[in-house]
Enzyme design. Structure first.
Site, short mmCIF file in Angstrom:
data_model
loop_
_atom_site.label_atom_id
_atom_site.label_comp_id
_atom_site.label_asym_id
_atom_site.label_seq_id
_atom_site.Cartn_x
_atom_site.Cartn_y
_atom_site.Cartn_z
CE LYS A 85 -66.21 -44.46 -37.13
NZ LYS A 85 -67.38 -45.12 -36.29
CB SER A 97 -63.66 -47.47 -35.89
OG SER A 97 -63.96 -48.37 -34.84
#
Lengths: 374, 374, 374, 374
Positions: A161, A231
């Site tokens: 992330k 992400s």
């Protein structure tokens, strides 16, 4: 050392009651939790606050259970959420935990191994550039070490992330005299994902260090990692990394497998990946095998050439619905149909993650012999 | 009499160039065209003008080719479009045409048969009520007669396009002293689809006439037609009906099959329907069989109970993306993955069309012996 | 007793840092805070979780500062948020607090008075029905009493937050054998707002008790309250009420005024309301007067007849953008332009709140003599 | 030569019935129509087909009325549409026509003058680059010549419609071995608008030729035209230009005025522009003056710095609603409120059109003496 994987439902992004119950029942220990991967029902874009809401709620719960300040926990436990439960997708989260102590010798069977790491905070001017790539690669190597995974080939899924550039952050960088790679927030998420994928590929030896440059990001799509899932979101300011693989230093019934997906219609990859885990889908996974699956992870991408197998798609030209929302809904429908379960982690934005226009699929399952009884 | 089915791409909703070319090449005759079913890249809602745009463009082309005024053609040729190419779905249209003369005796093989009908214009105050049901049922019976389909069991797909209630039409009805079933335009489309499905079920003997009432629409979901596919849109003011089935009075290589889908994950229904046509999907239809498929039609519905197989979905509580857009994207992804082709007609709003929370799938294919060998 | 009103920015829906700072600086006391009204950057619909996220963050802060459990605070302090900062609107929140003790005699000047109340939890089967109306009316009366506002005419703004019916709640009610007014979540929010408005009107004597019935809600739009502002959201299960008015039992420089808005173009009402507070807008409020304004509140509604002053609008027929988002953006642009400040609380869904197709505007300002001169 | 300006409603994007009626009544002549500017109810983005639908319908009507092929008309008559009727905005179109012959000498009064021009088709690789700027500048000069406007200072509004880069066009350019400025379709519309604005500024002498470069587009926001209004859309492949100004070679009661808007709250610019036309807004234009207004045109832009007058806005970080839709709704609400009429042409994407973060407003009105008196 044994890995535990529990998949839980949420009634809304602030609902951690299922984990609260699990912890109260003692099924897993709060201080064994090392990472959480989940899908929340936001839009998956810059203004998706369901991720921050879930994270705040999770950390508040763990803070109570572990007696640690939330600010410490948030730096220790990667909580990687993908917003967007388009179509049939069901909001859920997968809690990854560890118990026992590290084995000093290898066993006969490789079992699921988990490692995590956090990079230092990344300034907005570095997001989506070479410095970002190197930061992620360092974190992936640290997580592999922690997991006692010796070979890159034993890694099956690396969840990263990355921070992105909001208009506020862009203005702050400019005020510091720095330029940002883009001041379009959604665009910055794409650059951040690209940098994360390059970082994973670099750490796993999928690309040579000389090929890493600012210019290659979002340009040279022949470069990709076959097991990166990246992400990007407004709620983090550092790179969070979770490495999942199989290791003979770990024990227990769980294993992980993955396959690249050639395109958005690649049902064959889904079925093949299940086969790697000893699970048949003909055409759907049978009830008894379905319960062996503890987590399914998909990364996908609207083909940037505007076509899927020669037929025009409209995802990239749609001003009403973001392209990533489109493709998540489609892949979610496909994979949920094969599995017979809508609790699929499907994350869009697969730039340099799997082949161009495609992506990857991974799953964690119990070995058949274990559940079957033998 | 032989039915012809040609599937064509469009670059945008006003692009009929592919049909123009086909007609110029003489592959089918303009005056043999009896219906068009297509997917355009609008939002599928009340303000989806891609359907009107396509229809206007189609009728302008056919008017030139057939030398008939557009206003006449629009009353003769049902053009049933479903807006919304969510996910991988590709904008396309299926042109249904006929050639030859009606056979007077039955042949050994049943072949694809096409019948069409148009109801008289339906006033806004009747939309979504019993009068609407009866109007559709009459049209379905007329279309079956036209197609020489003797038994309801030989009907496999009935496409209906119904008018809905825009705020302008609602005001006009009120000005006439009439009430409308709802003044919420999206809601009116649901009522219209329900009425259409009841009309098909009534004509095919799937329900008894006594069960038809205003109150049952959108309430009694045990009542459904297993082969109705109903759309509703602002661009029509009458019910347009296309009946597709197999008949021994027709010849040619084409056949049609259908199956109800129990829910949005029912990949088994897709594979079974293909099996009815002699096509295997293991897990995907092979290249050589794929070319035998000339049209695939899906009707689906976000489960109104908020769950798919026990897991919460978020389609019905989403203020950003309409629920029908969600479910079309999911089913489109699933069916396109099984077929290996993204030119799937997927239409949402399956109220009373297939089991509650599910829908239906149908396809037109050449017989294997024909393409394989002869 | 003196009322304090502070308007604060947020960087995201979980950002309470501005209030944290204000409390640290001692400008207001944490235990004097009685209510919060704010605009968060969600979609304002059923799946707007920015409201829950903000509320959780607010209560966590106040819990730390006041040493009370969050669960207690959430039942004491109404936190009424409207999601949706369309167009120029800026995410912000208005903190309402009190200091001093209740006066036993009236002063010469009426000053801003604040009262709050919470109803008992409301079951899904009562939402949007007569029981809902009565529940709100009771809470409004309790809040007026608390604020020592003797006459309904001294009330200028009543903010109510009502629960709505999500698909989960609807299923639960059905499982209890109860029916809900609608199982469409967005529709239930409209019914809830209508019930809230009737409740305010009933408490303030704007309608007679005999006119309250299930059937009148969302039907008889001649019934409205001229100072009700009602929101509905998934994050509450009881009715939360904030009453703002002027009272001679209160002191301090603040006053409140309001005006009904006849339609979405009623700039005259904005200017007149400002005039009531001694503030001129010609065409925009001057810089020095702008700083006297501490809170501006607008309630508005897309005209359900589909027109604004004879010209068609498209808000109600839009499947891409919810109608309330449309109208908030328009009114936000208008009022922000007149004030010269984009921190305007604009809430859609004005059913029975102001004239049909219109709404209301209110503002809290310091008296000119106070800021001008002291 | 006299200019005529008629503003007409549409029930949907294919509805030209109002113009059909006007032509049948003889109020204007079909062969006098030189341009159309309108707002249709699409999303204003790449996949807004309402513009193509309206244009096709308009050209079909004019083809019938003028006896010319549609393909010829489409190259003669600029039809510049802005999609998106957010908030209160009403779908409408302004028909610009001419009658009489060109005067050979100047009169005492300057009256509205109209000139149009079309550039040659622009290849996708030139869109948003210097070649695009020069192409637009040439067309603006040609339109000024045609309109007999001698001084750049007499030009008040230049409407330009530029082609953009869809994914299909981008692929085609790449197949030709050419690069495009961006393959993100929405982004390409921004580059196209920037190039159009530079072209207008160049033609009107607002910038020096040396300042025109690829690098300055979307970068140097100190460069802007004070009367350019540029749209971009998928439906054109050449630059279409309409120049509106005042000229003593033209006669009739109409005049045009414009003002730059400093930001999205600049109500002062609206009132000042009306003042230039002798119309008072206090706070709203009075009924009798409102009928003197025949067209109101606004160009606006979400401030890219993320703030309006120091307060954060959320337009640029919203994944659900496109930023241009947000800002059109806000400005539409403001201007419609001042005018008292929701038939406002508001177009987003004001890059280099007016000051950064602002835009411009223009209007066409009858002189007071004309309507007032007799």
């Amino acid at each position: 050392m044994q890995a535990h994987v529990i998949r839980l439902p949420m009634a809304h992004p602030g609902d951690l009651s299922a984990l609260d119950r699990i912890l109260a029942e003692g099924l897993i220990r709060a201080d064994g939790i090392v990472a959480v991967i989940g899908k929340t029902e936001g839009n998956g874009g810059v203004n998706d606050f369901t991720r921050g809401y879930f994270t705040q709620s999770l950390m508040a719960l763990l803070s109570r259970k572990r007696g640690q300040p939330q600010d410490d926990l948030i730096k220790q436990i990667p909580c990687v959420l993908s917003g967007g439960t388009e179509g049939v997708l069901s909001p859920h989260y997968v809690v990854l935990s560890r118990s026992g102590v590290t084995a000093t010798t290898r066993s006969d069977h490789a079992a699921l191994a988990i490692g995590t790491a956090m990079s230092p905070p990344l300034a907005a001017e570095h997001v989506g550039r070479k410095a970002h790539v190197l930061s992620v690669a360092d974190a992936v190597r640290a997580a592999m070490d922690q997991a006692h995974i010796e070979h890159a080939g034993d890694v099956h899924f690396v969840q990263v992330k990355c921070p992105c550039i909001t208009s506020v952050r862009a203005e702050a960088a400019k005020a510091r005299g720095q330029s940002v790679v883009t001041s379009d927030a959604n665009r910055s998420m794409a650059f951040a994902r690209a940098a994360g994928a390059f970082g994973v590929a670099l750490a796993l030896g999928e690309i040579e260090p000389g090929k890493v440059s600012d210019a290659a990001l979002l340009q040279d799509f022949d470069v990709f990692s076959s097991c990166a899932s990246v992400s990007s979101g407004v709620e983090v300011d550092a790179n969070e990394v979770i490495v999942l693989g199989n290791s003979r230093y770990w024990s227990g019934p769980l294993q992980i497998a993955h396959r690249p997906m050639a395109d958005a219609l690649d049902i064959g990859a889904v079925v093949a990946m299940l086969g790697d885990l000893g699970i048949e889908a003909n055409p759907q996974v049978a009830e008894r095998d379905r319960s062996r699956l503890h987590g399914v992870f998909v990364k996908c991408e609207p083909d940037r050439r505007g076509q899927v197998r020669g037929h025009r798609h409209t995802m990239l030209d749609d001003t009403d619905i973001n392209a990533q929302r489109h493709v998540r809904g489609a892949l979610g429908g496909l994979v949920a149909g094969v599995i017979g379960d809508s609790r699929i982690f499907v994350s869009g934005g697969a730039e340099h993650q799997g082949p161009d226009g495609g992506g990857l699929i991974a799953a964690i399952a119990e070995r058949a012999s274990v559940s079957g009884g033998g």
